[in-house]
Design a protein around this motif. Structure first.
Motif, PDB file in Angstrom:
ATOM      1  N   GLY A 225     -16.487  -9.421   4.788  1.00 29.30           N
ATOM      2  CA  GLY A 225     -15.329  -9.053   5.590  1.00 29.30           C
ATOM      3  C   GLY A 225     -14.210  -8.582   4.680  1.00 29.30           C
ATOM      4  N   ILE A 226     -13.570  -7.507   5.061  1.00 23.91           N
ATOM      5  CA  ILE A 226     -12.394  -7.012   4.330  1.00 23.91           C
ATOM      6  C   ILE A 226     -11.249  -6.931   5.321  1.00 23.91           C
ATOM      7  N   ALA A 227     -10.243  -7.778   5.146  1.00 22.72           N
ATOM      8  CA  ALA A 227      -9.055  -7.706   5.990  1.00 22.72           C
ATOM      9  C   ALA A 227      -8.275  -6.453   5.608  1.00 22.72           C
ATOM     10  N   GLY A 228      -7.988  -5.622   6.599  1.00 19.91           N
ATOM     11  CA  GLY A 228      -7.274  -4.401   6.291  1.00 19.91           C
ATOM     12  C   GLY A 228      -7.328  -3.410   7.433  1.00 19.91           C
ATOM     13  N   ASN A 229      -7.074  -2.140   7.106  1.00 24.94           N
ATOM     14  CA  ASN A 229      -7.014  -1.113   8.144  1.00 24.94           C
ATOM     15  C   ASN A 229      -7.248   0.251   7.520  1.00 24.94           C
ATOM     16  N   LEU A 230      -7.911   1.112   8.288  1.00 20.77           N
ATOM     17  CA  LEU A 230      -7.980   2.532   7.990  1.00 20.77           C
ATOM     18  C   LEU A 230      -7.588   3.279   9.250  1.00 20.77           C
ATOM     19  N   LEU A 231      -6.661   4.205   9.123  1.00 24.56           N
ATOM     20  CA  LEU A 231      -6.286   5.019  10.272  1.00 24.56           C
ATOM     21  C   LEU A 231      -7.392   6.023  10.581  1.00 24.56           C
ATOM     22  N   ASP A 232      -7.492   6.370  11.838  1.00 26.73           N
ATOM     23  CA  ASP A 232      -8.436   7.393  12.268  1.00 26.73           C
ATOM     24  C   ASP A 232      -7.846   8.749  11.899  1.00 26.73           C
TER      25      ASP A 232
ATOM     26  N   SER B 116       0.824  -1.199   0.000  1.00 23.49           N
ATOM     27  CA  SER B 116       0.000   0.000   0.000  1.00 23.49           C
ATOM     28  C   SER B 116       0.862   1.255   0.000  1.00 23.49           C
ATOM     29  N   SER B 117       0.532   2.162  -0.905  1.00 27.80           N
ATOM     30  CA  SER B 117       1.222   3.451  -0.946  1.00 27.80           C
ATOM     31  C   SER B 117       0.570   4.463  -0.014  1.00 27.80           C
ATOM     32  N   PHE B 118      -0.475   4.008   0.727  1.00 31.96           N
ATOM     33  CA  PHE B 118      -1.154   4.867   1.693  1.00 31.96           C
ATOM     34  C   PHE B 118      -0.738   4.517   3.122  1.00 31.96           C
ATOM     35  N   GLY B 119       0.478   4.040   3.302  1.00 32.58           N
ATOM     36  CA  GLY B 119       0.986   3.740   4.638  1.00 32.58           C
ATOM     37  C   GLY B 119       0.220   2.607   5.301  1.00 32.58           C
ATOM     38  N   ASP B 120      -0.265   2.837   6.525  1.00 32.37           N
ATOM     39  CA  ASP B 120      -0.984   1.798   7.264  1.00 32.37           C
ATOM     40  C   ASP B 120      -2.457   1.720   6.891  1.00 32.37           C
ATOM     41  N   ASN B 121      -2.861   2.380   5.839  1.00 29.92           N
ATOM     42  CA  ASN B 121      -4.188   2.204   5.264  1.00 29.92           C
ATOM     43  C   ASN B 121      -4.066   1.160   4.159  1.00 29.92           C
ATOM     44  N   ARG B 122      -4.857   0.098   4.231  1.00 30.82           N
ATOM     45  CA  ARG B 122      -4.662  -0.994   3.276  1.00 30.82           C
ATOM     46  C   ARG B 122      -5.920  -1.858   3.201  1.00 30.82           C
ATOM     47  N   ILE B 123      -6.056  -2.592   2.098  1.00 31.06           N
ATOM     48  CA  ILE B 123      -7.043  -3.658   1.933  1.00 31.06           C
ATOM     49  C   ILE B 123      -6.285  -4.883   1.449  1.00 31.06           C
ATOM     50  N   ASP B 124      -6.459  -6.003   2.152  1.00 28.92           N
ATOM     51  CA  ASP B 124      -5.595  -7.156   1.917  1.00 28.92           C
ATOM     52  C   ASP B 124      -6.327  -8.423   1.504  1.00 28.92           C
ATOM     53  N   ALA B 125      -7.604  -8.580   1.877  1.00 27.38           N
ATOM     54  CA  ALA B 125      -8.338  -9.792   1.523  1.00 27.38           C
ATOM     55  C   ALA B 125      -9.823  -9.517   1.668  1.00 27.38           C
ATOM     56  N   ILE B 126     -10.629 -10.306   0.971  1.00 29.65           N
ATOM     57  CA  ILE B 126     -12.077 -10.126   1.048  1.00 29.65           C
ATOM     58  C   ILE B 126     -12.757 -11.477   1.239  1.00 29.65           C
ATOM     59  N   TYR B 127     -13.794 -11.471   2.093  1.00 26.36           N
ATOM     60  CA  TYR B 127     -14.639 -12.633   2.357  1.00 26.36           C
ATOM     61  C   TYR B 127     -16.083 -12.236   2.052  1.00 26.36           C
ATOM     62  N   LEU B 128     -16.842 -13.140   1.477  1.00 25.28           N
ATOM     63  CA  LEU B 128     -18.266 -12.901   1.249  1.00 25.28           C
ATOM     64  C   LEU B 128     -19.018 -14.219   1.378  1.00 25.28           C
ATOM     65  N   GLN B 129     -20.111 -14.194   2.117  1.00 25.97           N
ATOM     66  CA  GLN B 129     -21.044 -15.319   2.204  1.00 25.97           C
ATOM     67  C   GLN B 129     -22.457 -14.751   2.193  1.00 25.97           C
ATOM     68  N   SER B 130     -23.446 -15.622   2.044  1.00 25.90           N
ATOM     69  CA  SER B 130     -24.817 -15.134   1.971  1.00 25.90           C
ATOM     70  C   SER B 130     -25.781 -16.198   2.456  1.00 25.90           C
ATOM     71  N   ASN B 131     -26.985 -15.743   2.816  1.00 31.33           N
ATOM     72  CA  ASN B 131     -28.110 -16.640   2.993  1.00 31.33           C
ATOM     73  C   ASN B 131     -29.339 -15.948   2.432  1.00 31.33           C
ATOM     74  N   ASP B 132     -30.522 -16.438   2.768  1.00 28.64           N
ATOM     75  CA  ASP B 132     -31.738 -15.940   2.156  1.00 28.64           C
ATOM     76  C   ASP B 132     -32.035 -14.496   2.533  1.00 28.64           C
ATOM     77  N   ASP B 133     -31.475 -14.016   3.633  1.00 34.68           N
ATOM     78  CA  ASP B 133     -31.845 -12.702   4.145  1.00 34.68           C
ATOM     79  C   ASP B 133     -30.704 -11.684   4.156  1.00 34.68           C
ATOM     80  N   TYR B 134     -29.458 -12.132   4.217  1.00 41.47           N
ATOM     81  CA  TYR B 134     -28.331 -11.216   4.392  1.00 41.47           C
ATOM     82  C   TYR B 134     -27.179 -11.590   3.462  1.00 41.47           C
ATOM     83  N   ILE B 135     -26.351 -10.587   3.193  1.00 43.67           N
ATOM     84  CA  ILE B 135     -25.032 -10.805   2.604  1.00 43.67           C
ATOM     85  C   ILE B 135     -24.014 -10.435   3.674  1.00 43.67           C
ATOM     86  N   PHE B 136     -23.134 -11.381   3.992  1.00 43.89           N
ATOM     87  CA  PHE B 136     -22.107 -11.182   5.015  1.00 43.89           C
ATOM     88  C   PHE B 136     -20.782 -10.900   4.320  1.00 43.89           C
TER      89      PHE B 136
END
Length: 536
Positions: free
Chosen positions: A252-259, A230-250
């Protein structure tokens, strides 16, 4: 590609397109069909002598074409069926991914989320030529069995039911939905329940949304590994997870955003409706979410066929992480909440780019996305908010999937993503229930019966009251209004007496009351004086 060895006479000099080695390597960019090749060997003396080899004509075969698919999504555990094929002449099949297989159509019994991920099928023909195809396995995790209190319910009661061990719950009464899936874990009937009624809670989500990814997420569906740091220092996106069922999409994004009040943001573009026709190029108006959305360069063009409908925006500011769902067609924002205020949103910063266990977690109702069916596509990018004055949003060099490993920031200008990496990720949606359940059946009340003489008399100044004729499903216990816990009591006062009978099987109670009376007329003693008679 072919290799033609030469013969050495004195000093070897081979001439072909500048080649001067004993072995000629022909790249695939050179047309091979229909050409003949030979090697000419020369000396370096004053008198040039040379000799040419015999001519060789190369034949280049086409690579076979591979096709790969599987039967996910489904609710774990289930039977995972891969289907592979190749054009005529294919002799072997090799699947690589989270697990490896060497048969054409592998069958995996008891497959779980641990089998999730991208699998590559490589087919090889009799000439050694190969072709590849990929398929994504996305199995939905089965939630743990929820707890449900009270564990028993009695006829005529209206108890509040409370569910635990989970994050999204649905309540039903006799198979009818009484409370739709939500983070609310309590429900109370408004009318007294009848014997035989069944209250059930369905745990819909296998995840606790706190930003730490449970094993049930399985393997990431894509990572930025192999791309640039990442060229944005400790701000990064590294992996993505997605699952679903009849009512929701779940998700997850492994990563970080600084405050950082809030400069850097994650934008997850979601293509979930047919033929929206939207791309950044033709998307107007756009405002009301972030400057980073409003000021995306209009020259940005997504991959062909990727036409996003929504943008999930994530930003970190003031000690909290906020999630917004922006609808591109209506130019309206749906604020989902924050990690500190919603049980369905979470954040825990990951430690580094190889930490796929922490980051951003979210559950989005499918209704908020227009109730999509079939497949959806997502494209994640890390951006720098330009603020009020800057003209365009700055795109980092991190995406999911990864960018080219030599990429620096993609800048503020026009980008045509269809040329190369990164790419959207397509996942199939599970349009079926995937839940665990606990139920309580409403029990009959025990029947309390008090027997015995209920009237005190002169001849009967103490009587016995008995609850031995009471009935229930299990062992009964007794509590009299006198404090006694025996099946019967002896009484000698004309007052009300009650007994509460409790059934050990279900805890249900019933109280019976009797009134003891008395029929006693107190005799009156009368003394009559007798006159004394004179003595005789």
């Amino acid at each position: 590609m072919g290799s033609i060895p030469g013969r050495m006479l004195l000093m070897l000099l081979v001439f072909y397109a500048g080649a001067n080695t004993a072995t000629l390597t022909i790249s695939s960019s050179i047309t091979l069909i229909g050409y003949q090749y030979y090697c000419e060997v020369r000396n370096t003396g004053a008198g040039i002598c040379s000799q040419a080899s015999n001519a060789v004509q190369l034949t280049v075969n086409d690579n076979p074409t591979a096709s790969a698919s599987n039967n996910s999504p489904f609710c774990e555990p289930g039977t995972l069926q891969f289907t592979g094929s190749g054009t005529a002449g294919v002799t072997s099949y090799a699947w690589t991914g989270p697990f490896n297989y060497n048969v054409q159509n592998p069958v995996v019994a008891g497959a779980t989320t641990m089998n999730n991920g991208v699998y590559t099928l490589t087919v090889t023909d009799g000439d050694g030529c190969q072709g590849t195809a990929t398929t994504l396995v996305d199995i939905t995790a089965l939630p743990l069995v929820p707890s449900l209190l009270p564990i028993t319910a009695c006829e005529g009661a209206t108890p509040e039911f409370t569910a635990g061990t989970g994050s999204i719950f649905q309540f039903t009464l006799n198979g009818n939905e009484m409370q739709a899936p939500s983070a609310d874990n309590t429900w109370q009937p408004v009318t007294p329940m009848a014997t035989g009624d069944q209250v059930c809670v369905n745990s819909i989500s296998p995840f606790i949304f706190n930003g730490t990814f449970e094993p049930d997420w399985g393997n990431p569906l894509a990572t930025s590994a192999g791309g640039p740091a990442s060229s944005f220092g400790d701000n990064r996106i590294d992996a993505i997870y997605l699952q679903s069922n009849d009512d929701y999409i779940f998700g997850g994004i492994a990563g970080n955003l600084l405050d950082n009040l809030p400069v850097n943001k994650i934008l997850l573009f979601i293509d979930c409706q047919p033929a929206s026709g939207y791309n950044v190029l033709n998307w107007f108006p756009r405002n009301g979410l972030y400057f980073s959305v409003e000021k995306l360069n209009s020259g940005i063009t997504m991959d062909p066929g990727f036409e996003p409908d929504y943008i999930l925006g994530i930003n970190h500011a003031g000690g909290d992480v906020f999630f917004d769902l922006y609808h591109m067609a209506s130019n309206l924002n749906n604020y989902l909440g924050s990690a500190n205020t919603s049980n369905l949103l979470g954040f825990s910063p990951n430690a580094n780019s190889s930490d796929y266990s922490n980051g951003f977690e979210f559950a989005i109702p499918r209704s908020a996305l227009g109730n999509p069916t079939g497949n959806i596509k997502v494209f994640a990018m890390l951006v720098n908010d330009p603020g009020f004055s800057d003209p365009n949003t700055l795109l980092s060099n991190q995406f999911l999937t990864r960018a080219d490993n030599t990429a620096s920031n993609y800048g503020t200008g026009a980008v045509f993503f269809g040329n190369a990496l990164p790419d959207p990720i397509m996942i199939p949606l599970l349009s079926a229930d995937c839940y665990s359940q606990s139920c309580v059946t409403v029990s009959d009340l025990p029947v309390a019966v008090i027997t015995g003489n209920q009237e005190l008399t002169c001849a009967l100044t103490s009587i016995t009251l008995s609850a031995a004729s009471s009935t229930g499903q299990g062992t009964l216990s007794y509590l009299w209004s006198t404090g006694a816990t025996t099946v019967s009591i002896n009484v000698n006062a004309p007052v009300d007496y009650s007994v509460t009978v409790t059934d050990s099987d279900n805890g249900c109670t019933y109280t019976e009351l009797v009134t003891v009376t008395q029929d006693i007329t107190t005799p009156v003693a009368v003394i009559t004086a007798i006159r004394n008679l004179p003595a005789r």
